[in-house]
Design an enzyme around this catalytic site. Structure first.
Site, mmCIF file in Angstrom:
data_model
loop_
_atom_site.group_PDB
_atom_site.id
_atom_site.type_symbol
_atom_site.label_atom_id
_atom_site.label_comp_id
_atom_site.label_asym_id
_atom_site.label_seq_id
_atom_site.Cartn_x
_atom_site.Cartn_y
_atom_site.Cartn_z
ATOM 1 N N LYS A 1 0.859 -1.170 0.000
ATOM 2 C CA LYS A 1 0.000 0.000 0.000
ATOM 3 C C LYS A 1 0.905 1.232 0.000
ATOM 4 C CE LYS A 1 -1.932 2.961 2.051
ATOM 5 N NZ LYS A 1 -1.921 4.438 1.834
ATOM 6 N N GLU B 1 9.248 1.320 11.509
ATOM 7 C CA GLU B 1 10.228 2.417 11.542
ATOM 8 C C GLU B 1 9.399 3.688 11.531
ATOM 9 O OE1 GLU B 1 12.068 5.538 10.613
ATOM 10 O OE2 GLU B 1 12.478 4.625 8.651
ATOM 11 N N CYS C 1 13.222 10.884 8.025
ATOM 12 C CA CYS C 1 13.063 10.524 9.434
ATOM 13 C C CYS C 1 14.379 10.582 10.193
ATOM 14 C CB CYS C 1 12.464 9.128 9.544
ATOM 15 S SG CYS C 1 13.367 7.865 8.626
ATOM 16 N N GLU D 1 8.229 16.311 16.228
ATOM 17 C CA GLU D 1 8.737 16.109 14.867
ATOM 18 C C GLU D 1 8.021 17.052 13.905
ATOM 19 O OE1 GLU D 1 9.896 12.373 12.030
ATOM 20 O OE2 GLU D 1 7.905 12.339 12.925
#
Length: 493
Positions: free
Chosen positions: A188, A264, A298, A397
């Site tokens: 996906k 992750e 990231c 973040e």
């Protein structure tokens, strides 16, 4: 009249509509639903994307389940390795096309997709094609009583859910070891970046991957393809890369069928700079770790801690170099920073800039739309000072070209600040003191710590995060531990 180079460039920039790839064939959604794919650099419509849901996921999972018992199962490891290598070869053969699609989808510079994203995607397949031949298992002799040995088999049908920041690179990082271990999969892709994933279906088919082994369903997350995949009872495992909130939702959905999970997730990574480091080398690498891929990585070092004796010098030089970075058209060779992924994310990042001012921060450079770029989701690389460790801009973040810089005095102080977060993905340490390097690296709560470098990867090493930055590790043998099941066989002598 166009020159040959201009004609090549026009060809490279041609977008594609994105269909599902199920059981070796492309198909529309059963209900015919589509959504628009927007170019973040121009805000123009690139094409349409088939919007899948439960029906398409059911078809894809059924095809993957059948393929587990088909020709794929009967292939030797040598035959599978040859197919994986061919996939990597075909990615390189179509590098310019894939690089252009990736730049159109993400807004990142074309030179970056051509030099990093696509070559690394190919290398993921080449690496695991070679590595899978060396994977072994354990054997133990219990005196003269018995011999125990382990056999490795595929975990089954695996759902691979991918983010939008490094679409093909991270998708192949999952797909290559998944196939190397003999699994089948349903992928996906992120709804914002569907094009290279779509083309990957054709590449896998051309490389000889049997029908049903690789399936791709486009769509959204909640109440769409994403939730249907994570909840499906015939999916044995989920590998997900993305932000932490979504990871928690997937974990809740997967718990109903006890799916194996590999995550992750997000990061708010510290970059610790001691006064004895080479400041020019530090600045060169910190520009990359802060602003490459528009800061949408990231692993970016978004919290920069500088030892006080060199704080002012570092800040002055870093601000000056940041101002030199060219923001603009991803297909302009001079561009270093492209567009953010989309309108929603663009406004989210800008809200953090407003918050920084409210929290007492000083924007040393950046913080606004570059002059002359009226269309597209562009933001100048931004450096913020004057915040303390408890401010939201320091702790949360942002995932954009935004960094905070804070001074520190003591080693123990900066270690405490670096670890004062619910994230734990990566960190960078800059020092020429060997003992300090080992001492500090050993105390940082992160899955990967770089010393005097950043983003230097060996694919054999464990990759993943601590705390809310992930679950498990991938890379080398660690990938095979996730993508395979072990059975111990005991033979009484």
């Amino acid at each position: 009249m166009q020159t040959e180079q201009q004609e090549i460039t026009v060809t490279k920039r041609k977008a594609i509509d994105s269909l599902h790839f199920i059981n070796g064939n492309y198909m529309d959604s059963i209900n015919g639903n589509v959504f628009e794919n927007i170019n973040p650099a121009t805000e123009e419509v690139l094409g349409t994307v088939a919007e899948g849901g439960k029906e398409e996921i059911d078809l894809a999972v059924a095809a993957a389940r059948r393929a587990l018992q088909g020709p794929w199962k009967k292939m030797t490891a040598h035959e599978r390795a040859g197919i994986l290598r061919k996939v990597g070869d075909l990615i390189l053969e179509r590098k310019e096309e894939l690089a252009a699609l990736e730049s159109l989808d993400t807004g990142k510079p074309y030179w970056l997709t051509g030099s990093v994203d696509i070559p690394r995607a190919a290398y993921n397949f080449h690496f695991f094609a070679d590595y899978m031949r060396a994977v072994g298992t354990e054997a133990y002799q219990t005196d003269d009583v018995a011999i125990n040995y382990s056999v490795r088999r595929p975990v089954g049908v695996v759902g691979l859910i991918n983010p939008w920041n490094l679409p093909l690179l991270l998708l192949t990082w999952k797909l290559a070891p998944c196939l190397a271990a003999g699994n089948t999969c349903v992928m996906k892709p992120a709804e914002l970046t569907p094009m290279t994933a779509t083309l990957l279906g054709e590449i896998c088919r051309d490389a000889g991957v049997p029908d049903g082994v690789v399936n791709i369903v486009h769509g959204f997350g909640p109440n769409s393809a994403g939730s249907a995949l994570t909840e499906h009872p015939d999916v044995n495992a989920i590998s997900f890369t993305g932000e932490t909130v979504t990871g928690k939702i997937i974990m809740e959905a997967a718990a109903k069928t006890l799916k194996r999970l590999s995550y992750e997730l997000g990061g708010k990574n510290p970059n610790i700079i001691f006064a004895d480091s080479n400041i020019d080398e530090v600045i060169e690498t910190t520009l990359k770790s802060s602003f490459i891929n528009q800061g949408e990585v990231c692993l970016c070092g978004s919290r920069i801690y500088v030892e006080r004796p060199i704080y002012e010098e570092f800040l002055e030089k870093f601000v000056a170099k940041t101002k030199e970075l060219v923001v603009g058209d991803p297909f302009d060779p001079q561009t270093k920073v492209g567009a953010l992924i989309g309108e929603e994310h663009y406004h989210r990042v800008n809200r953090y800039l407003e918050l920084a001012i409210e929290e007492g921060g000083v924007i040393e450079t950046g913080g606004k739309r570059p002059a002359g770029l009226e269309k597209g989701y562009y933001l100048e690389p931004t450096i913020i000072t004057g915040l303390d460790r408890n401010c939201r801009v320091v702790r949360e973040e942002i995932f954009g070209p935004v960094v905070t810089i804070l001074p520190f005095d003591m080693e123990e102080e900066v270690i405490a600040q670096a670890n004062d977060t619910h994230y734990g993905l990566s960190a960078s340490i800059w020092t020429n003191d060997l003992r300090r390097a080992h001492r500090v690296a050993g105390q940082i709560e992160a899955g990967i710590v770089w010393v005097n470098t950043w983003f230097l990867r060996d694919l054999r090493t464990p990759f993943g995060g601590m705390k809310q930055s992930g679950i498990g590790r991938e890379g080398g043998m660690h990938s095979f531990e996730f993508f395979s099941e072990l059975t111990n066989i005991c033979i009484k002598l």
